[in-house]
Enzyme design. Structure first.
Site, PDB file in Angstrom:
ATOM      1  N   GLY A  24      60.035  31.155  17.472  1.00 22.16           N
ATOM      2  CA  GLY A  24      61.157  30.821  18.332  1.00 22.16           C
ATOM      3  C   GLY A  24      60.746  29.801  19.382  1.00 22.16           C
ATOM      4  O   GLY A  24      59.558  29.605  19.655  1.00 22.16           O
ATOM      5  N   HIS A  25      61.744  29.144  19.998  1.00 24.63           N
ATOM      6  CA  HIS A  25      61.381  28.075  20.939  1.00 24.63           C
ATOM      7  C   HIS A  25      60.848  28.594  22.267  1.00 24.63           C
ATOM      8  O   HIS A  25      60.363  27.817  23.081  1.00 24.63           O
ATOM      9  CB  HIS A  25      62.532  27.092  21.153  1.00 24.63           C
ATOM     10  CG  HIS A  25      63.891  27.702  21.280  1.00 24.63           C
ATOM     11  ND1 HIS A  25      64.238  28.553  22.301  1.00 24.63           N
ATOM     12  CD2 HIS A  25      64.990  27.564  20.504  1.00 24.63           C
ATOM     13  CE1 HIS A  25      65.509  28.913  22.147  1.00 24.63           C
ATOM     14  NE2 HIS A  25      65.986  28.335  21.070  1.00 24.63           N
TER      15      HIS A  25
ATOM     16  N   GLN B 105      53.723  23.725  17.652  1.00 21.95           N
ATOM     17  CA  GLN B 105      54.193  25.091  17.860  1.00 21.95           C
ATOM     18  C   GLN B 105      53.246  26.078  17.180  1.00 21.95           C
ATOM     19  O   GLN B 105      52.673  25.792  16.123  1.00 21.95           O
ATOM     20  CB  GLN B 105      55.595  25.222  17.267  1.00 21.95           C
ATOM     21  CG  GLN B 105      56.270  26.573  17.457  1.00 21.95           C
ATOM     22  CD  GLN B 105      57.636  26.611  16.774  1.00 21.95           C
ATOM     23  OE1 GLN B 105      57.827  25.996  15.735  1.00 21.95           O
ATOM     24  NE2 GLN B 105      58.574  27.310  17.354  1.00 21.95           N
TER      25      GLN B 105
ATOM     26  N   LYS C 248      74.237  21.488  13.543  1.00 15.50           N
ATOM     27  CA  LYS C 248      73.733  22.702  12.887  1.00 15.50           C
ATOM     28  C   LYS C 248      74.210  22.823  11.443  1.00 15.50           C
ATOM     29  O   LYS C 248      73.626  23.554  10.656  1.00 15.50           O
ATOM     30  CB  LYS C 248      74.178  23.939  13.676  1.00 15.50           C
ATOM     31  CG  LYS C 248      73.706  23.966  15.122  1.00 15.50           C
ATOM     32  CD  LYS C 248      72.193  23.929  15.231  1.00 15.50           C
ATOM     33  CE  LYS C 248      71.717  23.994  16.666  1.00 15.50           C
ATOM     34  NZ  LYS C 248      70.251  23.792  16.779  1.00 15.50           N
TER      35      LYS C 248
ATOM     36  N   ASP D 177      68.002  17.820  17.652  1.00 14.36           N
ATOM     37  CA  ASP D 177      69.270  17.603  16.944  1.00 14.36           C
ATOM     38  C   ASP D 177      70.457  17.503  17.893  1.00 14.36           C
ATOM     39  O   ASP D 177      71.607  17.448  17.451  1.00 14.36           O
ATOM     40  CB  ASP D 177      69.512  18.699  15.902  1.00 14.36           C
ATOM     41  CG  ASP D 177      69.790  20.069  16.513  1.00 14.36           C
ATOM     42  OD1 ASP D 177      69.608  20.230  17.736  1.00 14.36           O
ATOM     43  OD2 ASP D 177      70.189  20.980  15.764  1.00 14.36           O
TER      44      ASP D 177
ATOM     45  N   LEU E 289      62.220  19.518  21.151  1.00 24.58           N
ATOM     46  CA  LEU E 289      61.880  20.550  20.173  1.00 24.58           C
ATOM     47  C   LEU E 289      62.183  20.003  18.783  1.00 24.58           C
ATOM     48  O   LEU E 289      63.334  19.682  18.468  1.00 24.58           O
ATOM     49  CB  LEU E 289      62.697  21.817  20.430  1.00 24.58           C
ATOM     50  CG  LEU E 289      62.549  22.449  21.814  1.00 24.58           C
ATOM     51  CD1 LEU E 289      63.383  23.712  21.893  1.00 24.58           C
ATOM     52  CD2 LEU E 289      61.095  22.755  22.122  1.00 24.58           C
TER      53      LEU E 289
ATOM     54  N   GLY F  81      62.353  22.296  13.528  1.00 23.82           N
ATOM     55  CA  GLY F  81      63.270  22.771  12.508  1.00 23.82           C
ATOM     56  C   GLY F  81      63.260  21.938  11.239  1.00 23.82           C
ATOM     57  O   GLY F  81      63.153  20.711  11.285  1.00 23.82           O
TER      58      GLY F  81
ATOM     59  N   ASN G 187      66.697  20.076  22.407  1.00 25.22           N
ATOM     60  CA  ASN G 187      66.548  20.090  20.954  1.00 25.22           C
ATOM     61  C   ASN G 187      66.697  18.684  20.380  1.00 25.22           C
ATOM     62  O   ASN G 187      67.551  17.910  20.824  1.00 25.22           O
ATOM     63  CB  ASN G 187      67.606  20.998  20.313  1.00 25.22           C
ATOM     64  CG  ASN G 187      67.418  22.455  20.680  1.00 25.22           C
ATOM     65  OD1 ASN G 187      66.300  22.926  20.801  1.00 25.22           O
ATOM     66  ND2 ASN G 187      68.518  23.167  20.866  1.00 25.22           N
TER      67      ASN G 187
END
Length: 491
Positions: free
Chosen positions: A180-181, A152, A358, A211, A73, A76, A209
């Protein structure tokens, strides 16, 4: 809903995206609360553990990997850290970005096992161009592969007062938001990628994710997933006191299915039970394993839409202007799909498989020597194609960032001076050694230079508004005040 459908079609969104939004909108209009009382669930006592799976033969890994895709994913922007580009393009370790390390991990797996596992990045409309441009320069072989990008969808924001499509003529792009995912499922379906992957013989997809550098393709988990023939498996970790406010895994009494209960789904009277980590022991790492043929069958049986719980976020249409009209952003979480299958499962994994970045606190810690790029030692049992790990020979670089300390340090940097990456970088000529640190708390603007080490619990403060350089030396279980005109006191 007709106005939303017209707007989404004009934007070129797929029918799958429209149908998924319709379900969310219907829940919004119906006033669905999504509350799950304690009396409707039971706690999960025991689950399979990755540590126990390690001792089992994993069989034909090369064959399994040929049926596997790794999906990251990557939608972001990292706006909370002051970034205006894909978060995965942020430098994190040894001059490499998240995306570099992810690409290296894929290439390592392919070389090690001699099998071309598929690679997919799920970008958003905000990260697609930056990501493709970077890959074309640094990892051109990956960007030219088929279906390397899944884009997405985007969702129209809902006017909070009228429940009609939000409008913002000054900047029409602000009328849209990420869904949203949980959008991974309608995106796979609506883009046609789900059919193409299944037709190409891909059965398993590992989703995580971008990250989270701890979320690597684990062959023991892959073998377990294939052996159990489950539709869906979630990697969970054990909750600690620091996780008590976050969601947990549970089993719904009505149908016996696993489900996620987030804090917003918990009635006020049940908050104490929700935060009881001795009762509700496990949280979702957002590392998921999905059987693609079974996902396809499930979508076909449910008219192309998974029944995922709605996440309703109240914002303003212009997030940078609190006086702009209020809107609802309708989202879903991909982990919620665990309740969509009768045969879903979960596996308890070590905490190091959940290391997302994060905040700048996380980034500061990750850049320190408390984390290192790991090297795995591997050999193969002749004639079996079975991979094992050893600590003595045949070392190959896995490009995985792992904890080098007994426990990750708790870093708390002053938000006023370090919240944004550029501000943190301006105050950090060199990240101090944190391999022996338990916690580092910084209050005020403090500049770090080479030659500094932190051990135990350390507090450093500067009450002035101007940055002060911390003298490069060892600090252990100490409090240091750098405020000018004060006598520095180190205890």
């Amino acid at each position: 809903m007709e106005a939303f459908e017209e707007k989404m079609k004009a934007e070129g969104l797929s029918q799958a995206a429209i149908d998924a939004f319709r379900l969310n909108y219907e829940q919004l209009v119906a006033g669905v609360t999504g509350l799950v009382p304690e009396k409707e669930i039971e706690a999960i006592e025991e689950l399979p553990r990755l540590a126990d799976l390690r001792s089992k033969s994993v069989g034909d890994i090369k064959g399994l990997l040929a049926k596997t895709a790794v999906l990251k994913l990557n939608g972001g922007l990292g706006t909370s850290m002051g970034l205006a580009k894909a978060k995965s393009l942020l430098e994190v370790k040894d001059g490499k970005t998240f995306l570099d390390l992810i690409a290296d991990q894929i290439e390592y797996t392919r070389t090690k096992f001699g099998s071309k596992v598929r690679f997919v990045l799920m970008n958003s409309f905000s990260t697609s161009d930056d990501t493709k441009e970077y890959l074309s320069k640094s990892h051109a072989d990956l960007i030219n592969e088929p279906d390397v990008e899944l884009v997405q969808n985007k969702s129209p924001k809902v006017d909070a007062k009228t429940l009609k499509p939000a409008t913002f003529p000054e900047d029409p792009e602000q009328e849209w938001c990420p869904p949203g995912h949980g959008d991974i499922y309608p995106s796979l379906l609506g883009s046609g990628m789900l059919d193409r992957l299944v037709d190409a013989g891909i059965e398993y997809v590992f989703v995580s994710n971008s990250d989270n550098l701890g979320a690597t393709l684990d062959v023991d988990l892959l073998a377990y997933f294939a052996e159990t023939k489950k539709s869906f498996i979630m990697e969970v970790a054990e909750r600690t006191a620091a996780d008590k406010k976050g969601g947990h895994l549970a089993r719904r009494l009505a149908d016996g299915r696993l489900m996620l209960r987030e804090s917003a789904m918990c009635p006020d009277d049940d908050k104490a039970a929700f935060e009881d980590i001795s009762k509700h022991k496990f949280f979702n790492t957002n590392n998921l394993w999905v059987n693609l043929p079974k996902l396809k069958a499930k979508l076909e049986a449910s008219n192309g839409v998974l029944q995922l719980p709605l996440i309703k976020n109240k914002k303003t249409v212009n997030p940078r202007d609190s006086s702009s009209p209020p809107v609802f952003q309708l989202e879903t979480a991909m982990g919620s799909a665990i309740e969509c299958f009768d045969d879903s499962g979960a596996v308890v994994v070590p905490r190091e498989r959940f290391a997302p970045v994060k905040t700048t606190n996380d980034l500061f810690s990750l850049r320190s020597d408390a984390f290192k790029a790991s090297a795995l030692t591997c050999y193969f049992a002749q004639g079996q194609g079975t991979a094992h790990q050893s600590s003595s020979k045949n070392v190959t670089e896995a490009h995985t960032v792992v904890l080098a300390a007994p426990k990750g340090p708790l870093v708390k940097l002053d938000d006023k001076h370090y919240k944004l990456v550029d501000k943190m970088d301006a105050l950090t000529d060199a990240v101090p050694s944190l391999v022996h640190a338990t916690s580092l708390t910084v209050r005020g603007p403090v500049r770090f230079v080479k030659g500094t080490s932190i051990a135990g619990d350390v507090l450093i403060s500067n009450e002035s508004s101007e940055p002060v350089t911390l003298p490069p030396q060892a600090y252990k279980d100490s409090v240091t005040d750098l405020t000018p005109a004060k006598v520095p006191a180190t205890a």
